[in-house]
Motif scaffolding. Structure first.
Motif, PDB file in Angstrom:
ATOM      1  N   LEU A  24      64.200  29.904  55.584  1.00 51.56           N
ATOM      2  CA  LEU A  24      62.906  29.958  55.310  1.00 51.56           C
ATOM      3  C   LEU A  24      62.454  28.871  54.745  1.00 51.56           C
ATOM      4  O   LEU A  24      61.128  28.414  54.698  1.00 51.56           O
ATOM      5  N   VAL A  25      63.435  27.877  53.891  1.00 46.70           N
ATOM      6  CA  VAL A  25      62.725  26.658  53.359  1.00 46.70           C
ATOM      7  C   VAL A  25      62.311  25.753  54.535  1.00 46.70           C
ATOM      8  O   VAL A  25      61.536  25.188  54.523  1.00 46.70           O
ATOM      9  N   MET A  69      57.363  30.546  48.412  1.00 46.84           N
ATOM     10  CA  MET A  69      56.673  31.117  48.948  1.00 46.84           C
ATOM     11  C   MET A  69      55.762  31.884  48.115  1.00 46.84           C
ATOM     12  O   MET A  69      54.739  32.417  48.410  1.00 46.84           O
ATOM     13  N   SER A  70      56.119  32.037  46.730  1.00 42.12           N
ATOM     14  CA  SER A  70      55.603  32.874  45.829  1.00 42.12           C
ATOM     15  C   SER A  70      54.290  32.137  45.353  1.00 42.12           C
ATOM     16  O   SER A  70      54.336  30.939  44.944  1.00 42.12           O
ATOM     17  N   ALA A  71      53.128  32.668  45.444  1.00 39.67           N
ATOM     18  CA  ALA A  71      51.825  32.086  44.896  1.00 39.67           C
ATOM     19  C   ALA A  71      51.942  31.698  43.395  1.00 39.67           C
ATOM     20  O   ALA A  71      51.493  30.502  42.931  1.00 39.67           O
ATOM     21  N   LEU A 104      63.815  33.156  46.208  1.00 44.03           N
ATOM     22  CA  LEU A 104      64.419  31.754  45.825  1.00 44.03           C
ATOM     23  C   LEU A 104      63.897  30.589  47.080  1.00 44.03           C
ATOM     24  O   LEU A 104      63.848  29.631  46.443  1.00 44.03           O
ATOM     25  N   ALA A 105      63.786  31.065  47.996  1.00 43.85           N
ATOM     26  CA  ALA A 105      62.887  30.024  48.977  1.00 43.85           C
ATOM     27  C   ALA A 105      61.691  29.688  48.590  1.00 43.85           C
ATOM     28  O   ALA A 105      61.462  28.330  48.644  1.00 43.85           O
ATOM     29  N   GLY A 106      60.853  30.379  48.065  1.00 44.66           N
ATOM     30  CA  GLY A 106      59.683  30.247  47.742  1.00 44.66           C
ATOM     31  C   GLY A 106      59.545  29.481  46.340  1.00 44.66           C
ATOM     32  O   GLY A 106      58.988  28.342  46.264  1.00 44.66           O
TER      33      GLY A 106
END
Length: 430
Positions: free
Chosen positions: A59-60, A1-3, A299-301
């Motif tokens: 979250l994934v 989810m991190s841009a 980690l999900a991002g």
């Protein structure tokens, strides 16, 4: 989810390759959730506490659902077909698990979080369990509540022509999670009546949406109901709102990939979701500590970004297969673990070699049963859903969707066969 971790928009890969990476992500998410539930019962020393393995997997799942579900609706151009596919995708296995768990409740009792009255029936009928503060018969069913909320919101937004504002919506929900986390310690609307009222509105509203009469009005009413339940009667309001923000962030990523929107809302959403539980009154679980929560989200991002980055390459078949059976694995693994431990006894103090053998046996049982339920429950019912949907299209001159005819393409058919509702969410959620 991190841009920052996401790759620049590349040339679009072939449909099969693109869908394979989504399956792989669902496979990874399902294994993470299984690991979170298995390790405390089998080998607690290996359970990580620097991040939450289960929330990471969920979250994934939610990012995958947000990425693909709205696009499925838009490609259908037909709300009825969308909901037929969702119902036949989610409910057959969901109801089968409920029936089995109730049938063997004389052996392993249904958990105390499930009310022993009609509100439990109403909440399970709509899948809006967690947003009306009702425990699910299977522990993992809580995430399906947010998949259902997302479907209701996406349907309403599509009908009023606001479905392309995913980035703004993700930021709005993320900001709402922060605000609600500051002012609400739990559900404001309590008691059994939210489950009963939401069930009545859900059944009547969805019947109108699928039937075509007062479609837009009823879809909007369902969307408003979903937001009200999310904010005022959820078991953990800030978390539910944050989950929906994550799903809209997944949609925003898809639109950015297509050149139809910016990526900055994803970065803002990520930052707001990270701080949402820091000041939350109801915080107290170990996994919402700032360091653990941040690591889990990162980690999900990173996993989702890695999937996008590698989607043009061959994906391990085992991950694709796990993605195909991920909805089954998600729903059946926790009940099966309960039954397994009821037979094996407490394994936490056993010798490590014995624990490892039992883990291997339990995994074999869970994967085998999930493969069977996918083959004999999920897949046939999905095929039946497609036949029902196609029959409905043949009997209607148009889709009834903003004047647009229904559209079919090879990619959509593959997505509808493989995208879980829940993981996914359920996916899943799904």
């Amino acid at each position: 989810m991190s841009a920052a971790a996401l790759p620049a928009p590349p040339a679009m890969p072939a449909p099969a390759t693109r869908l394979a990476w989504l399956d792989a992500l669902r496979g990874i998410g399902s294994l993470a959730v299984v690991g979170e539930h298995m390790l405390p019962w089998f080998l607690p020393e290996l359970r990580p506490f620097w991040f939450n393995l289960g929330i990471y997997g969920i979250l994934v799942f939610f990012l995958v659902s947000g990425y693909i579900i709205p696009v499925s609706l838009e490609r259908h151009g037909d709300v009825r077909a969308f909901w037929v596919s969702r119902i036949f995708r989610l409910y057959p296995l969901y109801l089968s698990v409920i029936v089995v768990m109730l049938a063997v409740s004389w052996w392993v009792p249904v958990r105390e979080a499930v009310p022993r009255d009609g509100s439990a029936v109403a909440a399970h009928a709509t899948m809006l369990l967690d947003v009306v503060s009702v425990g699910g018969v299977a522990d993992t069913m809580w995430t399906l509540s947010y998949e259902m909320v997302f479907y209701l919101l996406v349907t309403a937004l599509f009908l009023i022509g606001a479905h392309e504002r995913s980035g703004s919506l993700s930021v709005l929900f993320a900001a709402g999670a922060v605000v609600v986390g500051l002012v609400a310690s739990g559900a404001v609307l309590v008691g059994v009546w939210p489950a009963y009222v939401s069930c009545a509105v859900f059944v009547v509203g969805l019947a109108c949406v699928m039937g075509g009469r007062l479609r837009t009005f009823c879809a909007c009413a369902l969307g408003v109901m979903a937001v009200v339940l999310l904010a005022f009667s959820s078991r953990v309001p800030w978390l539910g709102i944050a989950v929906v923000a994550v799903m809209f962030a997944g949609t925003a990523i898809h639109r950015w990939e297509r050149g139809a929107g910016p990526l900055w809302p994803v970065a803002v959403t990520t930052a707001l979701v990270v701080i949402a539980p820091v000041w939350a009154i109801e915080s107290g679980w170990w996994w919402v500590r700032a360091d653990v929560w941040l690591t889990t989200i990162a980690l999900a991002g990173a996993t989702f970004a890695g999937g996008m980055l590698l989607r043009g390459r061959r994906v391990p078949r085992v991950l694709v297969w796990l993605g195909l059976i991920s909805y089954s694995l998600y729903l059946v693994h926790h009940p099966l673990l309960k039954y397994f431990v009821a037979v094996s006894g407490d394994l936490r103090a056993a010798e490590v070699p014995y624990q490892l053998v039992m883990i291997a046996l339990a995994m074999a049982l869970m994967l085998g049963l999930s493969a069977l339920t996918y083959r004999y429950v999920e897949k046939p019912m999905q095929q039946l859903g497609r036949r029902v949907s196609d029959r409905g299209r043949r009997h209607r001159p148009g889709s009834g969707m903003a004047g647009r005819p229904p559209r079919h393409d090879e990619v959509l058919g593959h997505e509808e066969r493989q995208v879980p509702g829940g993981v996914r969410h359920g996916d899943t959620v799904g």
